[in-house]
Design a protein around this motif. Structure first.
Motif, PDB file in Angstrom:
ATOM      1  N   TRP A 383      -4.693  -8.191   1.248  1.00 55.92           N
ATOM      2  CA  TRP A 383      -3.785  -7.337   2.021  1.00 55.92           C
ATOM      3  C   TRP A 383      -3.059  -6.360   1.113  1.00 55.92           C
ATOM      4  O   TRP A 383      -2.803  -5.206   1.495  1.00 55.92           O
ATOM      5  N   VAL A 384      -2.725  -6.822  -0.077  1.00 56.82           N
ATOM      6  CA  VAL A 384      -2.040  -5.949  -1.028  1.00 56.82           C
ATOM      7  C   VAL A 384      -2.970  -4.808  -1.452  1.00 56.82           C
ATOM      8  O   VAL A 384      -2.553  -3.650  -1.567  1.00 56.82           O
ATOM      9  N   GLU A 385      -4.249  -5.130  -1.668  1.00 58.00           N
ATOM     10  CA  GLU A 385      -5.205  -4.082  -2.042  1.00 58.00           C
ATOM     11  C   GLU A 385      -5.337  -3.062  -0.924  1.00 58.00           C
ATOM     12  O   GLU A 385      -5.422  -1.852  -1.157  1.00 58.00           O
ATOM     13  N   LEU A 386      -5.345  -3.570   0.311  1.00 55.94           N
ATOM     14  CA  LEU A 386      -5.422  -2.662   1.454  1.00 55.94           C
ATOM     15  C   LEU A 386      -4.196  -1.758   1.476  1.00 55.94           C
ATOM     16  O   LEU A 386      -4.282  -0.542   1.654  1.00 55.94           O
ATOM     17  N   GLY A 398       3.914   3.813   2.168  1.00 53.83           N
ATOM     18  CA  GLY A 398       2.708   3.951   2.960  1.00 53.83           C
ATOM     19  C   GLY A 398       2.513   2.680   3.768  1.00 53.83           C
ATOM     20  O   GLY A 398       2.752   1.578   3.262  1.00 53.83           O
ATOM     21  N   TRP A 399       2.084   2.831   5.024  1.00 48.95           N
ATOM     22  CA  TRP A 399       1.909   1.624   5.828  1.00 48.95           C
ATOM     23  C   TRP A 399       0.967   1.912   6.980  1.00 48.95           C
ATOM     24  O   TRP A 399       0.710   3.049   7.331  1.00 48.95           O
ATOM     25  N   ARG A 400       0.472   0.794   7.594  1.00 48.05           N
ATOM     26  CA  ARG A 400      -0.285   0.883   8.823  1.00 48.05           C
ATOM     27  C   ARG A 400      -0.223  -0.480   9.507  1.00 48.05           C
ATOM     28  O   ARG A 400       0.121  -1.496   8.892  1.00 48.05           O
ATOM     29  N   ARG A 401      -0.590  -0.478  10.798  1.00 47.54           N
ATOM     30  CA  ARG A 401      -0.598  -1.744  11.544  1.00 47.54           C
ATOM     31  C   ARG A 401      -2.002  -2.344  11.517  1.00 47.54           C
ATOM     32  O   ARG A 401      -2.998  -1.635  11.658  1.00 47.54           O
ATOM     33  N   VAL A 406       2.458  -5.288  10.020  1.00 46.91           N
ATOM     34  CA  VAL A 406       2.612  -4.072   9.212  1.00 46.91           C
ATOM     35  C   VAL A 406       2.145  -4.387   7.795  1.00 46.91           C
ATOM     36  O   VAL A 406       2.655  -5.309   7.157  1.00 46.91           O
ATOM     37  N   VAL A 407       1.168  -3.629   7.340  1.00 48.92           N
ATOM     38  CA  VAL A 407       0.691  -3.723   5.959  1.00 48.92           C
ATOM     39  C   VAL A 407       1.265  -2.512   5.234  1.00 48.92           C
ATOM     40  O   VAL A 407       1.109  -1.385   5.694  1.00 48.92           O
ATOM     41  N   HIS A 551       7.438   4.141  18.221  1.00 48.98           N
ATOM     42  CA  HIS A 551       7.273   2.881  17.491  1.00 48.98           C
ATOM     43  C   HIS A 551       7.040   3.139  16.011  1.00 48.98           C
ATOM     44  O   HIS A 551       7.649   2.516  15.136  1.00 48.98           O
ATOM     45  N   ASP A 552       6.146   4.086  15.731  1.00 52.58           N
ATOM     46  CA  ASP A 552       5.850   4.389  14.333  1.00 52.58           C
ATOM     47  C   ASP A 552       7.064   4.971  13.616  1.00 52.58           C
ATOM     48  O   ASP A 552       7.332   4.646  12.454  1.00 52.58           O
ATOM     49  N   ALA A 553       7.797   5.846  14.302  1.00 49.75           N
ATOM     50  CA  ALA A 553       8.980   6.436  13.668  1.00 49.75           C
ATOM     51  C   ALA A 553      10.019   5.362  13.357  1.00 49.75           C
ATOM     52  O   ALA A 553      10.632   5.360  12.275  1.00 49.75           O
TER      53      ALA A 553
END
Lengths: 647, 350
Positions: A383-386, A398-401, A406-407, A551-553
């Motif tokens: 997950w950290v590499e992602l 930087g992030w994404r779901r 949330v990663v 949600h993203d904001a």
């Protein structure tokens, strides 16, 4: 780690009804397997102004010990409300008809608890007599309680030590059970103090029952059943059930039908008072002290308690009056609501005034070995590499779901040489340096040759994230983590994986905190991980996933704020500046601020607390005269309060 | 030098040491002397100063009270009596040169967005007591220098921003005020901002190459208030600026701020005296100092460094600090100051 002993055949809990105290005790103890162990017996008995072990039952127990030719010491567990109301062990013993027995105050021989690092009791003191006792016997008395539903044997254990600021009573009782468990537990239900709060206002109902067993959790389960109450209504019982549990097998021998004619706390009062106790322990403690008649040595100048008694005493006077009970419920409910609102306010704009939390580790260390710690990095690394492959903004975030989690990765570079940085900011402490950290416990399980932590277990309590969730019922984050620290010449990292969340606030909270060298005079800070927190009910109903842009904001803003503050905290640690939120809970009934507030209100209302003194005295003696009467008179004689031989 | 513990003085001290000078910091009794330089505890009287000035080649006089809405007698005492004592003691001890830290306000201001230079003087516009005292201090120092045969060079810094920020002075308070203002309002007029580090360097230049009897404006970048607040907003990651608040409304705000300061026991971020300066342009040229080889850093960097220092203090409440979204350049603007290494505190262990 202390193990709980479980008899091979399963313990028996004896319930004996409708016998005199002496006979009832003998039979119940016999059913429970008799007096255990050898050597001195230390008996811890409930001794309160409203509820106490009956003299007949205590005499019967002590006679049984003496017949076994064993020495005996009796300790008196005094409820906090009684101590706050000015009661002492000698006064209570006298009032309870136990003046002919020697009852010791556990607070008079406090010594280091010698508890493991994972325990709330680590570094604290408790009664040395109980700690060193070869055989411990716990005797509780049956009572209802406005906030807890019932007060039976488990709360009696809490009298062994001074109140622990910021700690939940259930956690404390559970740790006492693990560290200094009794081997025989007796519940004296020859009389039950019932009503809205039998534990603070005596209202005895003859119930002619004695319960005895080896395990106080089981005895309290039985006792609650006899009172017709939910055992888990008591946070003390619930905490012990959760943390310690019951023996895998046990037998109840006796009649478990609930007592007839027993008045239980009304459900609305239970909810209101319980809510107040949870949201504002200090205020709840103050109200409990005010609901307790003052002891002979109570401070007559305590305007706060006098003012509150003026309000509470009429409401407690007649339980049959639904209006009074309703008003009492309202007092607790309003106070609880105000406290909740105040906490929500403080969570958002006045974090320094919040009380810090003290918690046990929350996991059984024997369930995890070094391989589990070593595996943390392997499990979390994908997950950290992602996260590290995600595009980042100018702010380093930087992030994404991914599947609702949330990663993320967030970084900052600081102008501090790497060696100086790692010397001053210990990565193994990193979680406790993060934003909004309220308290926790970190246990180092192994170290390297230089004494630096390698394997750790840690429990962390944080404010609700984002903080504004506190305004809509959001609870704080409470997670337990397994950790491993990696150290190299140019980087150090703390990896963690969450293995439990005692309050259900998090499904996932795994990640890594890393400090790495960037040139000769800079250090890069980074946090990466995967998180999924429980959302309050209101927000579940709203379901922000239906509004992805919003949600993203909100998510971006929450992560940006949290980690900006986290990195600021790390910088503050490096520069030797204070940064932690919260304050240590004051070990006093209400804290100076609340006392001043009530004092102000009393003054403003023209000394409302100075009305008829309902404390039980015929006339309120002038404060100076009352104090003088307890000390030296005009002839130089010193006067001591008599009655009982307890120390 | 005097005033080595202040915002300007600390940077002057650093710059003088970096330039190779042997510096002794003269501090008040009860003050902590700056680290890394020799120090002596004195009072600002000629009797106390003269003995410690023996064998001193030059003196930099930075000590001052920089505040608004303060007792004018106190301002005058420190600025005038103190300067007189310094000059008398310097003359007695044979000190060759004195650099006086004055202020750009002694060159006045303009009603139009046009920078002024050292030849400009204050006009009839309203001015706080601090401005008047600095004018008188300069005049006194230059006169005494001529009388006593001591070379006097006057440094006139504009709004000095930077850190470390121990006491929140009026200059750094300009940034704090904006961040604490929920309306994110701005003012007409403008000011000139210069980095504290550059002011320190300027003093070193003036000590070595300043022409006696002359004033030198130590200015950086002249900005309108809206430009300055916009810079703060951008760097701190907050909105604004919004509406412009004129002099009358500024005065009302100052009154309210003073009331709140009294109620809360904190310092007021906007004084009535400051409010009277709203609408003027306190813009300056530093050509004279520039000719000596000095140049200031850009305003953006100056503000970023000041913000970085401000965020490391409690002058902004926690909830305000946590609401900011500073750009990375703010975090990287200043080198961190390491605290003492922690004692080896072992975590609890099985």
């Amino acid at each position: 780690m202390l193990a709980r002993r479980v008899p091979a055949a399963g313990p028996v809990v004896g319930v004996v009804r409708d016998l005199p105290a002496h006979a009832g005790l003998d039979r119940a103890v016999a059913l429970a397997g008799g007096l255990p162990g050898r050597g001195r017996v230390v008996v811890l008995v409930a001794l309160g102004s409203a509820v106490h072990v009956s003299p007949d039952l205590l005499h019967a127990l002590l006679e049984r010990v003496r017949r076994a030719r064993r020495a005996c010491t009796v300790l008196a567990s005094v409820p906090t409300a009684d101590r706050d109301a000015g009661w002492t062990v000698p006064d209570l013993a006298l009032a309870a008809g136990l003046g002919d027995e020697v009852l010791l105050d556990p607070w008079q021989d406090l010594a280091d608890a010698d508890a493991p690092a994972s325990s709330l009791l680590h570094g604290r003191t408790l009664s040395a007599t109980w700690r060193r006792a070869p055989t411990r016997v716990l005797v509780g008395a049956a009572a209802t309680d406005a906030a807890q539903g019932h007060a039976l044997t488990l709360p009696v254990l809490l009298g062994l030590l001074r109140p622990v600021p910021g700690a939940a009573a259930g956690d404390l009782a559970a740790d006492l059970l693990r560290l200094v468990p009794p081997r025989l537990v007796v519940l004296d239900a020859t009389w039950t103090s019932h009503g809205s709060s039998g534990s603070t206002r005596a209202d005895p109902l003859p119930t002619a029952t004695v319960v005895a067993g080896r395990d106080p959790v089981v005895v309290d389960l039985v006792g609650a059943t006899l009172l017709g109450l939910d055992p888990a209504a008591s946070t003390v019982t619930a905490g012990c059930l959760r943390a310690v549990g019951t023996p895998p097998r046990y037998t109840v021998d006796g009649d478990l039908r609930p007592f007839t004619g027993l008045r239980r706390p009304p459900e609305p009062l239970l909810r209101a008072a319980g809510g107040l106790a949870a949201s504002a322990p200090a205020l709840a403690r103050l109200l409990a002290a005010a609901a307790t008649p003052p002891g002979p040595d109570a401070d007559p100048d305590d305007r706060v308690l006098r003012a509150l008694r003026t309000v509470l005493t009429p409401l407690l006077a007649d339980e049959a009056d639904p209006v009074r009970t309703g008003l009492l419920t309202s007092v607790h409910g309003l106070a609880g609501a105000a406290a909740t609102a105040l906490t929500a306010w403080r969570t958002t704009v006045d974090k320094d005034s919040l009380a810090r939390a003290d918690v046990p580790l929350g996991l059984d260390e024997d369930d995890y070995d070094p391989a589990d710690h070593e595996a943390v990095e392997t499990e979390v690394r994908p997950w950290v590499e992602l996260a590290r492959a995600l595009p980042t903004g100018d702010d380093g975030l930087g992030w994404r779901r991914v599947d609702g989690a949330v990663v993320f990765e967030v970084t900052r570079t600081v102008r501090a040489p790497y060696e100086q940085w790692v010397e001053r900011v210990d990565v193994s402490e990193g979680i406790s340096l993060m934003a909004d950290y309220l308290g926790g416990r970190r246990v180092v399980r192994s170290r390297d040759e230089q004494g630096r932590p390698v394997h750790q277990a840690e429990r962390n309590v944080y404010l609700p994230q984002p903080n504004y969730l506190a305004l809509s019922g959001g609870v704080g984050v409470d997670v337990v983590k397994l950790q491993v620290v990696r150290r190299g010449p140019d980087a150090v990292a703390l990896w963690w994986r969450t293995v439990a969340s005692p309050n259900g606030s998090a499904d996932l909270d795994d990640g890594v905190l890393e400090f790495s060298r960037v040139g000769p005079d800079r250090t890069r800070l980074s946090v990466a991980g995967r998180q999924r927190f429980t959302v309050p009910l209101l927000w579940q109903v709203i379901d922000l996933s239906r509004y992805p842009e919003l949600h993203d904001a909100l998510t971006t803003d929450a992560y940006r704020q949290f980690f900006t503050t986290t990195f600021d905290n790390l910088v503050a640690r490096y520069e030797g500046r204070p940064f932690a939120i919260g304050r240590e809970s004051a070990d006093e009934p209400a804290g100076a601020g609340l006392s001043r507030l009530v004092d102000l209100a009393v003054s403003w209302l023209g000394g409302a607390g100075g009305g008829p003194d309902r404390s039980g005295d015929d006339e309120p003696a002038p404060p100076a005269a009352r104090r003088a009467a307890a000390e030296t008179d005009e002839l130089g004689f010193r006067h001591f309060r008599g009655g009982g031989r307890g120390r | 030098m005097t005033g080595a513990n202040g915002l300007v003085g600390s940077h002057v001290c650093t710059a003088l040491v970096a330039a190779g000078h042997d510096v002794t910091a003269l501090v008040r009794a009860g003050s902590t002397p700056p680290p890394g330089v020799a120090s002596a505890r004195v009072q600002l009287t000629s009797e106390s100063l003269a003995p410690v000035l023996a064998d001193v080649g030059a003196l930099v006089h930075c000590a001052a009270v920089y505040a608004y809405d303060t007792d004018p007698d106190l301002l005058a005492h420190v600025a005038l009596d103190g300067t007189r004592a310094v000059m008398d003691a310097a003359a007695l001890a044979g000190v060759r040169r004195v650099v006086l830290t004055s202020s750009s306000v002694t060159c006045g201001s303009s009603s139009t967005p046009e920078p002024v230079d050292e030849d400009h003087h204050p006009g009839p516009e309203p001015a706080p007591a601090y401005f008047d005292v600095k004018v008188r201090q300069e005049e006194l120092a230059l006169r005494l220098g001529a009388e006593l045969g001591v070379q006097v060079v006057v440094a006139c810094p504009s709004v000095v921003l930077g850190g470390p920020v121990h006491r929140l002075g009026p200059s750094n308070a300009l940034l704090a005020r904006y961040l604490l203002d929920p309306t994110r309002s701005t003012y007409p007029g403008g000011c000139d901002v210069v980095a504290a580090e550059d002011v320190g360097t300027a003093h070193a230049v003036l000590l070595e190459r300043g022409e006696p009897g002359r004033r030198y404006l130590v200015s950086g970048t002249s900005l309108t208030w809206r430009e300055l607040h916009g810079l703060v907003a951008e760097l701190a990651g907050v909105p604004g600026p919004g509406a412009e608040v004129g002099p009358q409304l500024s005065a009302a705000v100052a009154t309210a701020a003073g009331w709140w300061a009294r109620v809360s026991g904190t310092g007021s971020l906007l004084s009535a005296e400051e409010a009277r300066t709203v609408g003027r342009f306190y813009w300056y040229r530093h050509d004279r100092l520039g000719a000596l080889g000095w140049s200031p850093r850009p305003a953006r960097e100056t503000v970023a460094v000041a913000l970085s220092w401000l965020l490391a203090t409690d002058h902004l409440p926690r909830w305000v600090r946590e609401s900011l979204r500073p750009l990375p350049e703010v975090h990287e603007a200043r080198p961190l100051r390491p605290g003492p290494p922690p004692r080896a505190a072992r975590a609890t262990e099985r």
